[in-house]
Write a protein that holds these residues in place. Structure first.
Motif, PDB file in Angstrom:
ATOM      1  N   VAL A 127     -31.066-152.630  65.829  1.00  0.00           N
ATOM      2  CA  VAL A 127     -30.090-153.613  66.294  1.00  0.00           C
ATOM      3  C   VAL A 127     -28.671-153.077  66.097  1.00  0.00           C
ATOM      4  N   GLY A 128     -28.443-152.415  64.961  1.00  0.00           N
ATOM      5  CA  GLY A 128     -27.109-151.880  64.694  1.00  0.00           C
ATOM      6  C   GLY A 128     -26.674-150.838  65.709  1.00  0.00           C
ATOM      7  N   LEU A 129     -27.560-149.907  66.017  1.00  0.00           N
ATOM      8  CA  LEU A 129     -27.198-148.813  66.911  1.00  0.00           C
ATOM      9  C   LEU A 129     -27.236-149.228  68.384  1.00  0.00           C
ATOM     10  N   ALA A 130     -28.269-149.983  68.775  1.00  0.00           N
ATOM     11  CA  ALA A 130     -28.428-150.309  70.191  1.00  0.00           C
ATOM     12  C   ALA A 130     -27.580-151.514  70.598  1.00  0.00           C
ATOM     13  N   HIS A 131     -27.583-152.572  69.794  1.00  0.00           N
ATOM     14  CA  HIS A 131     -26.898-153.809  70.175  1.00  0.00           C
ATOM     15  C   HIS A 131     -25.443-153.831  69.714  1.00  0.00           C
ATOM     16  N   ARG A 132     -25.209-153.431  68.460  1.00  0.00           N
ATOM     17  CA  ARG A 132     -23.863-153.592  67.889  1.00  0.00           C
ATOM     18  C   ARG A 132     -22.959-152.416  68.239  1.00  0.00           C
ATOM     19  N   ALA A 133     -23.427-151.180  67.993  1.00  0.00           N
ATOM     20  CA  ALA A 133     -22.566-150.008  68.203  1.00  0.00           C
ATOM     21  C   ALA A 133     -22.698-149.407  69.594  1.00  0.00           C
ATOM     22  N   ARG A 134     -23.713-149.841  70.343  1.00  0.00           N
ATOM     23  CA  ARG A 134     -23.895-149.382  71.737  1.00  0.00           C
ATOM     24  C   ARG A 134     -23.944-147.854  71.828  1.00  0.00           C
ATOM     25  N   LEU A 135     -24.758-147.250  70.981  1.00  0.00           N
ATOM     26  CA  LEU A 135     -24.931-145.801  70.989  1.00  0.00           C
ATOM     27  C   LEU A 135     -25.471-145.338  72.335  1.00  0.00           C
ATOM     28  N   GLN A 136     -24.858-144.282  72.894  1.00  0.00           N
ATOM     29  CA  GLN A 136     -25.235-143.763  74.204  1.00  0.00           C
ATOM     30  C   GLN A 136     -25.850-142.359  74.090  1.00  0.00           C
ATOM     31  N   PRO A 137     -26.759-142.010  75.012  1.00  0.00           N
ATOM     32  CA  PRO A 137     -27.292-140.650  75.033  1.00  0.00           C
ATOM     33  C   PRO A 137     -26.158-139.628  75.136  1.00  0.00           C
ATOM     34  N   GLY A 138     -26.285-138.555  74.372  1.00  0.00           N
ATOM     35  CA  GLY A 138     -25.281-137.504  74.396  1.00  0.00           C
ATOM     36  C   GLY A 138     -24.166-137.677  73.394  1.00  0.00           C
ATOM     37  N   GLU A 139     -24.036-138.868  72.782  1.00  0.00           N
ATOM     38  CA  GLU A 139     -23.018-139.062  71.760  1.00  0.00           C
ATOM     39  C   GLU A 139     -23.465-138.457  70.434  1.00  0.00           C
ATOM     40  N   THR A 140     -22.492-138.275  69.543  1.00  0.00           N
ATOM     41  CA  THR A 140     -22.779-137.750  68.208  1.00  0.00           C
ATOM     42  C   THR A 140     -22.764-138.899  67.212  1.00  0.00           C
ATOM     43  N   LEU A 141     -23.879-139.033  66.486  1.00  0.00           N
ATOM     44  CA  LEU A 141     -24.052-140.079  65.486  1.00  0.00           C
ATOM     45  C   LEU A 141     -24.016-139.456  64.092  1.00  0.00           C
ATOM     46  N   LEU A 142     -23.127-139.954  63.244  1.00  0.00           N
ATOM     47  CA  LEU A 142     -23.079-139.561  61.840  1.00  0.00           C
ATOM     48  C   LEU A 142     -23.742-140.651  61.015  1.00  0.00           C
ATOM     49  N   VAL A 143     -24.771-140.291  60.253  1.00  0.00           N
ATOM     50  CA  VAL A 143     -25.478-141.233  59.394  1.00  0.00           C
ATOM     51  C   VAL A 143     -25.182-140.876  57.936  1.00  0.00           C
TER      52      VAL A 143
END
Length: 323
Positions: A127-143
Motif C-alpha cells: 500500500v505504501g509503495l503502490a498507493h501512497r508513493a506511486r512508485l513507477q517502473p524504472g524509478e530508484t527506490l531507497l529502502v
C-alpha cells in the motif's frame, strides 16, 4: 488458556493463565496457531504506540489460526476455516476473539507461519509503495532498515514493481538477505556514508523509511527532485524534523503513512492490496522471510530478537496448534 499479557507499563509482559473468551456479535473465536511480531508491539507494551488497548491486554497484532466458533448473528467464516487477520492485539495466546470482518481465508498451500508473517509487512509495503508513493517502473527506490520486517518486503515488492532498489541495512549478513530479496545495490548503514552512496548511484526517486533519525536526514539530502519520501516509522527512536527549505528547493514530498489507519477510513485499499498480494503468493512471486520461529513460552526471547536487531524479516511465535 495461556496468553502473553501486558498488565502494567512498568513491568515486562508475562505468560498468564486466562479464561478463554466467548465471541460476541460479529466476532469469531480462533484457535491461534501462529502470531507474527512487529516493532509496534515493542511500543505498545510501553504505552507508546498510537493505539492503546485497555490494561491488561494480550500482545500480538498479526494472527493465523482456525475458526473454532462464531458469535451470535455472525455468518462466517465457518468453524474449521483457516484464516489470518491483523487484529491490533490479542494474538499471543492459544485462542482469541476477533472481528469476523477482519478474517481472510487462507490458501490451502499457505502454512500458518507464512500467514502470520504476511499481512502487516507485505500490506504495509505494498500500500505504501503502490498507493501512497506511486512508485513507477524504472524509478530508484531507497529502502532504509531493509533487512527488517517491513523493509525486506519493500525490497521485494519494489523489485516486482520494476524499480531499481537500493537496500540500506546493518552488516554483511543482513545485506546478503536484502540481496536475495532482489536488491540491486547495497549500503551498509554501519560503515557507509548513506548520503554519498545514494548520490553516487544517481539519487533516489522514492524513499521508504521505517527508521527515522540520521538515516532520514541522509536520505532527504540524497533524494532527487520531485522525490517522494514515505515516513513509515521511527525504529531509531528519533522522530526527524523536516527542514522545509529543502522540500521547497527540491520540490520534495514527505508523506506520513500508517497502514492500519486505512482500516477505518478506506478499507477497500487494504482489501484490494491483500487480493494482489495473495495472488503473488500463489504464483510464487513473494515468500515471507521468517528468520526465527519460537513457541509461546519463549515470547519474551522472541521480542528480544526484535529489540536487539538480531532478526531479519519476521519473527513468528507459535502455539501447540501451530507446532
Amino acid at each position: 488458556m495461556k496468553a502473553y499479557r501486558v498488565e502494567s507499563y512498568d513491568q515486562p509482559p508475562r505468560i498468564a493463565e486466562v479464561d478463554t473468551p466467548a465471541p460476541g456479535t460479529g466476532e469469531v473465536l480462533i484457535d491461534i496457531a501462529a502470531c507474527g511480531l512487529n516493532f509496534a508491539d515493542l511500543l505498545m507494551m510501553k504505552g507508546q504506540y498510537q493505539e492503546k488497548p485497555p490494561l491488561p491486554f494480550t500482545l500480538g497484532m498479526e494472527v493465523a489460526g482456525t475458526v473454532r466458533a462464531l458469535g451470535p448473528e455472525t455468518d462466517g467464516p465457518a468453524p474449521g476455516t483457516r484464516v489470518a487477520l491483523s487484529g491490533g492485539a490479542g494474538g499471543l495466546a492459544e485462542a482469541g476473539v476477533f472481528a469476523a470482518a477482519r478474517c481472510v481465508p487462507l490458501p490451502d498451500e499457505m502454512p500458518f507461519t507464512d500467514a502470520a508473517a504476511f499481512q502487516v509487512a507485505y500490506g504495509t509495503s505494498h500500500v505504501g509503495l503502490a498507493h501512497r508513493a506511486r512508485l513507477q517502473p524504472g524509478e530508484t527506490l531507497l529502502v532504509l532498515g531493509a533487512a527488517g520486517g517491513v523493509g525486506l518486503t519493500a525490497v521485494e515488492i519494489g523489485k516486482l514493481m520494476g524499480a531499481t532498489v537500493i537496500a540500506c541495512a546493518r552488516g554483511a549478513d543482513k545485506l546478503a538477505v536484502c540481496k536475495s530479496a532482489g536488491a540491486d545495490h547495497l549500503i551498509d548503514s554501519d560503515t557507509d556514508d548513506i548520503r554519498a552512496a545514494v548520490k553516487a548511484l544517481g539519487g533516489a526517486d522514492v524513499v521508504y523509511d521505517p527508521v527515522g533519525g540520521d538515516q532520514f536526514n541522509a536520505a532527504l539530502r540524497a533524494a532527487n527532485p520531485e522525490a517522494r519520501i514515505l515516513v513509515v516509522g521511527f525504529a531509531s527512536g528519533e522522530v526527524p524534523q523536516v527542514p522545509a527549505n529543502i522540500l521547497l528547493v527540491k520540490n520534495l514530498d514527505v508523506m506520513g503513512y500508517y497502514w492500519g489507519g486505512y482500516a477505518s477510513f478506506r478499507p477497500g485499499v487494504l482489501a484490494d492490496s491483500l487480493t494482489t498480494l495473495l495472488g503473488w503468493y500463489r504464483d510464487g512471486r513473494i515468500k515471507p522471510h521468517v528468520s526465527h520461529i519460537l513457541p509461546l513460552e519463549r515470547a519474551h526471547e522472541a521480542y528480544d530478537l526484535l529489540r536487539s536487531r538480531k532478526s531479519t524479516g519476521k519473527v513468528v511465535v507459535t502455539t501447540d496448534a501451530g507446532a
